[in-house]
Design an enzyme around this catalytic site. Structure first.
Site, mmCIF file in Angstrom:
data_model
loop_
_atom_site.group_PDB
_atom_site.id
_atom_site.type_symbol
_atom_site.label_atom_id
_atom_site.label_comp_id
_atom_site.label_asym_id
_atom_site.label_seq_id
_atom_site.Cartn_x
_atom_site.Cartn_y
_atom_site.Cartn_z
ATOM 1 N N SER A 18 48.435 42.457 45.673
ATOM 2 C CA SER A 18 49.714 42.185 45.003
ATOM 3 C C SER A 18 50.855 42.432 45.982
ATOM 4 O O SER A 18 50.694 43.198 46.940
ATOM 5 C CB SER A 18 49.855 43.136 43.815
ATOM 6 N N TYR A 63 50.493 51.394 39.028
ATOM 7 C CA TYR A 63 49.904 50.101 39.413
ATOM 8 C C TYR A 63 50.045 49.886 40.918
ATOM 9 O O TYR A 63 49.088 49.513 41.604
ATOM 10 C CB TYR A 63 50.591 48.966 38.643
HETATM 11 O O1 NJP Z 1 45.253 38.758 34.964
HETATM 12 P P1 NJP Z 1 44.479 38.399 33.610
HETATM 13 P P2 NJP Z 1 45.413 37.922 36.340
HETATM 14 N N1 NJP Z 1 35.429 44.427 34.561
HETATM 15 O O2 NJP Z 1 44.810 39.529 32.713
HETATM 16 C C1 NJP Z 1 39.164 40.968 34.293
HETATM 17 C C2 NJP Z 1 46.379 40.572 40.258
HETATM 18 N N2 NJP Z 1 47.803 40.201 40.188
HETATM 19 O O3 NJP Z 1 44.510 36.792 36.413
HETATM 20 O O4 NJP Z 1 36.631 41.641 31.544
HETATM 21 C C3 NJP Z 1 35.404 43.113 34.841
HETATM 22 O O5 NJP Z 1 44.767 37.017 33.183
HETATM 23 C C4 NJP Z 1 39.430 40.279 32.964
HETATM 24 O O6 NJP Z 1 38.187 39.914 32.355
HETATM 25 P P3 NJP Z 1 37.541 40.590 31.037
HETATM 26 C C5 NJP Z 1 45.926 41.543 39.192
HETATM 27 O O7 NJP Z 1 46.239 42.886 39.522
HETATM 28 C C6 NJP Z 1 48.285 39.514 39.134
HETATM 29 O O8 NJP Z 1 46.841 37.705 36.552
HETATM 30 O O9 NJP Z 1 36.781 39.449 30.405
HETATM 31 N N3 NJP Z 1 36.485 42.321 34.757
HETATM 32 C C7 NJP Z 1 40.157 39.032 33.416
HETATM 33 O O10 NJP Z 1 39.253 38.011 33.732
HETATM 34 C C8 NJP Z 1 44.433 41.285 39.196
HETATM 35 O O11 NJP Z 1 43.801 42.049 40.187
HETATM 36 C C9 NJP Z 1 49.655 39.198 39.079
HETATM 37 O O12 NJP Z 1 38.663 41.117 30.193
HETATM 38 C C10 NJP Z 1 37.633 42.889 34.325
HETATM 39 C C11 NJP Z 1 40.886 39.477 34.673
HETATM 40 O O13 NJP Z 1 40.319 40.735 35.081
HETATM 41 C C12 NJP Z 1 44.326 39.792 39.545
HETATM 42 O O14 NJP Z 1 45.602 39.420 40.066
HETATM 43 C C13 NJP Z 1 50.478 39.586 40.105
HETATM 44 C C14 NJP Z 1 37.733 44.250 34.018
HETATM 45 C C15 NJP Z 1 42.369 39.668 34.435
HETATM 46 O O15 NJP Z 1 42.934 38.468 34.048
HETATM 47 C C16 NJP Z 1 44.004 38.890 38.380
HETATM 48 O O16 NJP Z 1 44.956 39.083 37.350
HETATM 49 C C17 NJP Z 1 49.948 40.291 41.169
HETATM 50 C C18 NJP Z 1 36.558 45.021 34.138
HETATM 51 N N4 NJP Z 1 36.539 46.326 33.833
HETATM 52 C C19 NJP Z 1 48.609 40.586 41.212
HETATM 53 N N5 NJP Z 1 39.007 44.517 33.640
HETATM 54 C C20 NJP Z 1 50.279 38.460 37.930
HETATM 55 N N6 NJP Z 1 49.500 37.785 37.107
HETATM 56 O O17 NJP Z 1 51.524 38.470 37.808
HETATM 57 C C21 NJP Z 1 39.688 43.358 33.712
HETATM 58 O O18 NJP Z 1 50.777 40.671 42.146
HETATM 59 N N7 NJP Z 1 38.861 42.379 34.128
#
Ligand code: NJP
Length: 236
Positions: A142, A155
């Site tokens: 990020s 975060y």
């Molecule tokens: O977020 P979201 P993004 N085990 O909430 C999964 C970074 N980022 O795509 O398990 C396995 O739509 C969850 O899957 P589920 C951010 O920090 C974002 O934006 O089925 N998986 C879902 O597929 C992150 O590292 C922004 O609930 C787990 C996914 O994570 C990455 O981008 C800005 C889990 C999250 O999808 C993807 O985020 C930035 C677990 N324990 C960095 N916990 C931004 N969007 O603004 C969660 O700088 N997941």
């Protein structure tokens, strides 16, 4: 340009958002994609959509907080495909509050997924990459890995930690022909946080997927180790 045809790519957090977009792009580029996350229904939707477009994908329920779950993911990938060529460490989440108001469970939870989860997944897939003399690991960090803001202490700490981890990892594994890429996006239009006001003007998940594809397809001699992805203009 390196081809991704026939490569095996594991994407954590592939059930929605940036992970889903990256999975789509990798599959469109000819990779077989292993979709890893906790939400079975959404994983199946992503898998079906890739299949409909003629791509190859399997879904493996995974919780990156659990060492056993990640080990099982690696075993499944080894058994089904002989290992992974590409690991996308994307799973992550953010809870934003001032330190005074930050709950310990949210602080620990973010470290469990955003840092420890990346460690577990990396450790699970590295031995296979070393054995096969090659691989690529992409970490979705990020701009919060580099910038500080009010309400972002916890975060940001996880994403600073991830960047530190990734920089050392990159140096440790490059002699094994393993490239480590860390992508640092600004706000992206996903369910990660509420972007209702500016959803269509901020960075889209497809942009991060395109950035990932660019890094992964660089000639094998070159490691694009870090990429910042910012909005093109300041949003009012
Ligand atoms: O977020 P979201 P993004 N085990 O909430 C999964 C970074 N980022 O795509 O398990 C396995 O739509 C969850 O899957 P589920 C951010 O920090 C974002 O934006 O089925 N998986 C879902 O597929 C992150 O590292 C922004 O609930 C787990 C996914 O994570 C990455 O981008 C800005 C889990 C999250 O999808 C993807 O985020 C930035 C677990 N324990 C960095 N916990 C931004 N969007 O603004 C969660 O700088 N997941």
């Amino acid at each position: 340009m390196e081809s991704l045809k026939g490569k095996i790519a594991v994407v954590t957090g592939a059930s929605r958002g940036i992970g889903e977009s990256i999975a789509n792009s990798l599959a469109d580029a000819g990779a077989t994609v292993v979709l890893a996350a906790r939400d079975a229904n959404r994983l199946e939707t992503v898998r079906e959509s890739i299949k409909t477009r003629g791509g190859q994908a399997v879904a493996i329920l995974t919780d990156v907080r659990s060492a056993d779950s990640v080990a099982e993911l690696a075993v499944q990938v080894e058994q089904q495909f002989g290992g992974a060529d590409i690991l996308i460490n994307n799973a992550g989440y953010g809870v934003f509050a001032k330190v005074l108001d930050m709950k310990l469970e949210d602080f620990d939870g973010m470290f469990d997924v955003n840092v420890r989860g990346v460690f577990l997944c990396t450790k699970a897939f590295l031995p296979g990459m070393i054995k096969r003399h090659g691989g690529q690991i992409v970490n979705i960090a990020s701009l919060a890995s580099k910038n500080s803001f009010v309400g972002g202490a916890a975060y940001s700490a996880t994403k600073f930690a991830l960047l530190g981890f990734a920089r050392s990892l990159m140096l440790e594994v490059r002699d094994y022909n393993i490239r480590v890429v860390t992508i640092c996006p600004g706000a992206v239009n996903t369910e990660f946080s509420d972007h209702a006001k500016d959803a269509h003007t901020i960075i889209q998940p497809e942009d991060i997927a395109e950035t990932t594809l660019f890094a992964l397809t660089m000639p094998a001699r070159t490691n694009v180790s870090e990429i910042d992805v910012r909005p093109a203009r300041i949003l009012k």
